[in-house]
Design a protein around this motif. Structure first.
Motif, PDB file in Angstrom:
ATOM      1  N   SER B 129      -6.154 -33.531 -60.955  1.00 20.09           N
ATOM      2  CA  SER B 129      -5.452 -33.333 -59.701  1.00 20.09           C
ATOM      3  C   SER B 129      -6.264 -32.378 -58.833  1.00 20.09           C
ATOM      4  CB  SER B 129      -4.085 -32.703 -59.931  1.00 20.09           C
ATOM      5  OG  SER B 129      -3.359 -33.471 -60.843  1.00 20.09           O
ATOM      6  N   ALA B 130      -5.901 -32.327 -57.573  1.00 17.68           N
ATOM      7  CA  ALA B 130      -6.563 -31.383 -56.682  1.00 17.68           C
ATOM      8  C   ALA B 130      -5.588 -31.027 -55.569  1.00 17.68           C
ATOM      9  CB  ALA B 130      -7.837 -31.991 -56.118  1.00 17.68           C
ATOM     10  N   THR B 131      -5.927 -30.018 -54.819  1.00 15.89           N
ATOM     11  CA  THR B 131      -5.071 -29.604 -53.702  1.00 15.89           C
ATOM     12  C   THR B 131      -5.813 -29.798 -52.388  1.00 15.89           C
ATOM     13  OG1 THR B 131      -3.961 -27.960 -55.070  1.00 15.89           O
ATOM     14  CG2 THR B 131      -3.776 -27.682 -52.690  1.00 15.89           C
ATOM     15  N   VAL B 132      -5.192 -30.528 -51.468  1.00 14.87           N
ATOM     16  CA  VAL B 132      -5.794 -30.742 -50.153  1.00 14.87           C
ATOM     17  C   VAL B 132      -5.595 -29.473 -49.327  1.00 14.87           C
ATOM     18  CG1 VAL B 132      -5.789 -32.121 -48.043  1.00 14.87           C
ATOM     19  CG2 VAL B 132      -5.289 -33.208 -50.239  1.00 14.87           C
ATOM     20  N   ALA B 133      -6.696 -28.881 -48.910  1.00 15.63           N
ATOM     21  CA  ALA B 133      -6.619 -27.641 -48.130  1.00 15.63           C
ATOM     22  C   ALA B 133      -6.888 -27.945 -46.661  1.00 15.63           C
ATOM     23  CB  ALA B 133      -7.634 -26.638 -48.655  1.00 15.63           C
ATOM     24  N   GLN B 134      -6.236 -27.173 -45.822  1.00 18.77           N
ATOM     25  CA  GLN B 134      -6.427 -27.311 -44.375  1.00 18.77           C
ATOM     26  C   GLN B 134      -7.770 -26.691 -43.992  1.00 18.77           C
ATOM     27  OE1 GLN B 134      -3.245 -28.347 -42.421  1.00 18.77           O
ATOM     28  NE2 GLN B 134      -5.043 -29.197 -41.409  1.00 18.77           N
ATOM     29  N   TRP B 135      -8.555 -27.417 -43.187  1.00 23.24           N
ATOM     30  CA  TRP B 135      -9.814 -26.845 -42.716  1.00 23.24           C
ATOM     31  C   TRP B 135      -9.547 -25.795 -41.652  1.00 23.24           C
ATOM     32  CZ3 TRP B 135     -14.413 -30.812 -42.055  1.00 23.24           C
ATOM     33  CH2 TRP B 135     -14.815 -31.221 -43.349  1.00 23.24           C
ATOM     34  N   GLN B 137     -11.682 -22.659 -39.183  1.00 27.32           N
ATOM     35  CA  GLN B 137     -12.982 -22.405 -38.521  1.00 27.32           C
ATOM     36  C   GLN B 137     -14.112 -22.154 -39.536  1.00 27.32           C
ATOM     37  OE1 GLN B 137     -12.502 -21.264 -34.740  1.00 27.32           O
ATOM     38  NE2 GLN B 137     -14.427 -22.394 -34.598  1.00 27.32           N
ATOM     39  N   ASN B 138     -13.877 -21.169 -40.397  1.00 24.85           N
ATOM     40  CA  ASN B 138     -14.947 -20.765 -41.314  1.00 24.85           C
ATOM     41  C   ASN B 138     -14.668 -21.123 -42.765  1.00 24.85           C
ATOM     42  OD1 ASN B 138     -16.517 -19.446 -39.223  1.00 24.85           O
ATOM     43  ND2 ASN B 138     -14.864 -17.926 -39.214  1.00 24.85           N
ATOM     44  N   PHE B 139     -13.756 -22.056 -42.964  1.00 22.05           N
ATOM     45  CA  PHE B 139     -13.376 -22.402 -44.335  1.00 22.05           C
ATOM     46  C   PHE B 139     -13.119 -23.901 -44.383  1.00 22.05           C
ATOM     47  CE2 PHE B 139      -9.936 -22.594 -47.666  1.00 22.05           C
ATOM     48  CZ  PHE B 139     -10.762 -22.298 -48.739  1.00 22.05           C
ATOM     49  N   LYS B 140     -14.124 -24.638 -44.865  1.00 20.72           N
ATOM     50  CA  LYS B 140     -13.997 -26.088 -44.886  1.00 20.72           C
ATOM     51  C   LYS B 140     -14.189 -26.647 -46.290  1.00 20.72           C
ATOM     52  CE  LYS B 140     -15.145 -26.550 -40.059  1.00 20.72           C
ATOM     53  NZ  LYS B 140     -15.908 -27.164 -38.975  1.00 20.72           N
ATOM     54  N   PRO B 141     -13.228 -26.377 -47.153  1.00 21.53           N
ATOM     55  CA  PRO B 141     -13.355 -26.834 -48.534  1.00 21.53           C
ATOM     56  C   PRO B 141     -13.256 -28.356 -48.609  1.00 21.53           C
ATOM     57  CG  PRO B 141     -11.145 -26.031 -48.150  1.00 21.53           C
ATOM     58  CD  PRO B 141     -11.910 -25.767 -46.894  1.00 21.53           C
ATOM     59  N   SER B 142     -13.928 -28.932 -49.565  1.00 23.90           N
ATOM     60  CA  SER B 142     -13.851 -30.390 -49.702  1.00 23.90           C
ATOM     61  C   SER B 142     -13.911 -30.817 -51.156  1.00 23.90           C
ATOM     62  CB  SER B 142     -14.983 -31.039 -48.915  1.00 23.90           C
ATOM     63  OG  SER B 142     -16.233 -30.583 -49.409  1.00 23.90           O
ATOM     64  N   ILE B 178      -3.577 -36.641 -44.750  1.00 25.44           N
ATOM     65  CA  ILE B 178      -4.336 -37.869 -44.473  1.00 25.44           C
ATOM     66  C   ILE B 178      -5.436 -37.569 -43.464  1.00 25.44           C
ATOM     67  CG2 ILE B 178      -4.179 -40.119 -43.310  1.00 25.44           C
ATOM     68  CD1 ILE B 178      -1.387 -40.437 -44.692  1.00 25.44           C
ATOM     69  N   ALA B 179      -5.088 -36.849 -42.399  1.00 25.94           N
ATOM     70  CA  ALA B 179      -6.081 -36.485 -41.374  1.00 25.94           C
ATOM     71  C   ALA B 179      -7.208 -35.652 -41.989  1.00 25.94           C
ATOM     72  CB  ALA B 179      -5.398 -35.729 -40.242  1.00 25.94           C
ATOM     73  N   ALA B 180      -6.841 -34.701 -42.839  1.00 26.68           N
ATOM     74  CA  ALA B 180      -7.841 -33.840 -43.482  1.00 26.68           C
ATOM     75  C   ALA B 180      -8.784 -34.660 -44.352  1.00 26.68           C
ATOM     76  CB  ALA B 180      -7.153 -32.767 -44.310  1.00 26.68           C
ATOM     77  N   LEU B 181      -8.220 -35.609 -45.088  1.00 25.02           N
ATOM     78  CA  LEU B 181      -9.043 -36.432 -45.982  1.00 25.02           C
ATOM     79  C   LEU B 181      -9.978 -37.346 -45.193  1.00 25.02           C
ATOM     80  CD1 LEU B 181      -6.276 -37.045 -48.593  1.00 25.02           C
ATOM     81  CD2 LEU B 181      -8.619 -36.433 -49.244  1.00 25.02           C
ATOM     82  N   LEU B 182      -9.490 -37.889 -44.084  1.00 29.48           N
ATOM     83  CA  LEU B 182     -10.344 -38.763 -43.254  1.00 29.48           C
ATOM     84  C   LEU B 182     -11.496 -37.967 -42.646  1.00 29.48           C
ATOM     85  CD1 LEU B 182      -7.649 -41.019 -41.523  1.00 29.48           C
ATOM     86  CD2 LEU B 182      -9.353 -41.745 -43.229  1.00 29.48           C
ATOM     87  N   LEU B 183     -11.221 -36.716 -42.356  1.00 31.27           N
ATOM     88  CA  LEU B 183     -12.245 -35.826 -41.802  1.00 31.27           C
ATOM     89  C   LEU B 183     -13.378 -35.607 -42.813  1.00 31.27           C
ATOM     90  CD1 LEU B 183     -11.865 -34.517 -38.994  1.00 31.27           C
ATOM     91  CD2 LEU B 183     -11.273 -32.389 -40.126  1.00 31.27           C
ATOM     92  N   VAL B 184     -12.989 -35.361 -44.050  1.00 29.50           N
ATOM     93  CA  VAL B 184     -14.007 -35.149 -45.094  1.00 29.50           C
ATOM     94  C   VAL B 184     -14.741 -36.464 -45.368  1.00 29.50           C
ATOM     95  CG1 VAL B 184     -14.479 -34.251 -47.397  1.00 29.50           C
ATOM     96  CG2 VAL B 184     -12.508 -33.399 -46.128  1.00 29.50           C
ATOM     97  N   GLU B 185     -13.991 -37.567 -45.372  1.00 28.96           N
ATOM     98  CA  GLU B 185     -14.609 -38.896 -45.569  1.00 28.96           C
ATOM     99  C   GLU B 185     -15.703 -39.138 -44.535  1.00 28.96           C
ATOM    100  OE1 GLU B 185     -14.112 -41.484 -47.891  1.00 28.96           O
ATOM    101  OE2 GLU B 185     -15.818 -42.381 -46.855  1.00 28.96           O
TER     102      GLU B 185
END
Lengths: 249, 249
Positions: B129-135, B137-142, B178-185
């Protein structure tokens, strides 16, 4: 309506208040007694806790569809050890209920997959689980070994359920499972389970008599872990914290 | 003595009889209120159910070790949403209790990882499992995307927890995730999460208001799934039965 109620891990006190309320509000209470069972209680003690007759039912009754006949016109419940959908999946039953337009509700509870976290191993690092089956003359399954080897290659932990034959009241011991795994290892030789592999033996997970022991296969193979149920965990790559926890047991 | 009690998934009725008994037998009852919370109840309602004052405590109290000060000479309990060791691991606390020779007991309960079986997806086929984090300014976990890509490559299902900030009362919605995941994609381009990916949106898992919806990202991205908590599941390879179940939802 069919309410499938998880009983949790040990005795009649492991049911949730919601589960108890739903059981009491059911016209009939059935106890699924073939995929697993609670070792700390009896159907009689469950009856006393619920205040209603509890009828033990077998595979025929559940999978043959009789339970759905009962659920057609009245609210009934089916009690299941652990969580109703985790170790034992009753999803097929739910699907058939839906086809017959019978409403279904699931009351979740802890399963062994929750209690295994008492080992300190991180739940998200578990790969697929598998069940260690006893080899017989004409039946020598080994897919559990392949699952283990695959998990280990990826650094994941593996939870191994041990063979249960409720109808014969036979529950594979950790010692028997270790022997079975070494037998497959000797044949497949992937190095996934050798005398030197570090493993965790779990007995009576989730009960007040829970026992968890960490060590190498050769050191644990001959120990006595007491009454059932037993299970094995083969850790994958261990974080420092996980190892510290295991060594503190 | 420290008893860590899982509260289950929704309200004060999800505690087990054993959990309730242990809470009532405790000198003090603390409610861990920072990693998650129950959405169907309040500390006041828990107090009424237990019949004792329930003190909400934050990270400082638990991880700073104050809870262990209280547990040194008296039996106290810490209530935790879901299962105490599954989604949120309190193993560090247990380890520190052991070092101080304070006995610890864990009363397990259902976690979201149990309730997610209501999707019909087989529990043993879930990878990490994993946790989707909000991006920010200076923190863009993926790393959650990498876990997803790795699971998908192996045909495994992925449970994605969504960002929780209990202190700010902010809970990421499925749409935000969903938006966060598409951004990383768009950045990593591994094809693990595209407009055409089939996903399962889960809202209020384990509650009477549970909602589970299956469909493609583009079809679910704009739907309203109601109140928190939300979670996402990205299925891996689907068995025929799993697909049938998802499509029946």
């Amino acid at each position: 309506m069919l309410v499938i109620i998880g009983l949790g891990l040990w005795d009649e006190k492991d049911i949730t208040l919601r589960g108890l309320e739903e059981a009491r509000a059911s016209y009939e209470v059935f106890l699924e007694a073939y995929t697993s069972r609670l070792f700390g209680t009896t159907a009689k003690q469950l009856e006393a806790a619920i205040g209603k007759p509890v009828k033990e039912v077998g595979r025929d009754f559940v999978e043959g569809g009789k339970v759905l006949e009962h659920a057609k016109s009245k609210k009934i419940c089916l009690l299941v050890a652990g969580d109703p959908l985790v170790a034992t999946t009753h999803t097929d039953l739910i699907l058939r209920a839906k086809e017959k337009k019978i409403p279904v509700r699931v009351i979740h509870n802890a399963s062994v997959m929750n209690a295994v976290a008492d080992t300190g191993l991180q739940p998200y690092k578990f790969g697929r689980s598998a069940t260690v089956a006893q080899w017989e003359q004409n039946f020598k399954p080994s897919s559990f070994y392949d699952v283990l080897a695959e998990n280990r290659a990826r650094g994941l932990h593996t939870f191994l359920f041990l063979d249960i034959k409720t109808d014969k009241d036979r529950y594979m011991t950790a010692n028997e499972a270790i022997a079975a795994l070494l037998l497959v290892e000797a044949e497949k030789k992937k190095g996934a389970f050798t005398e030197d592999t570090e493993i965790v033996v779990c007995a009576r997970l989730g009960s007040p008599q829970q026992l968890i022991r960490f060590g190498r296969v050769k050191d644990l193979a001959k120990q006595d872990f007491g009454k059932p149920l037993h299970a094995l965990v083969v850790p994958g790559a261990l974080h420092e914290m996980e190892r510290k926890f295991l060594e503190s047991l």
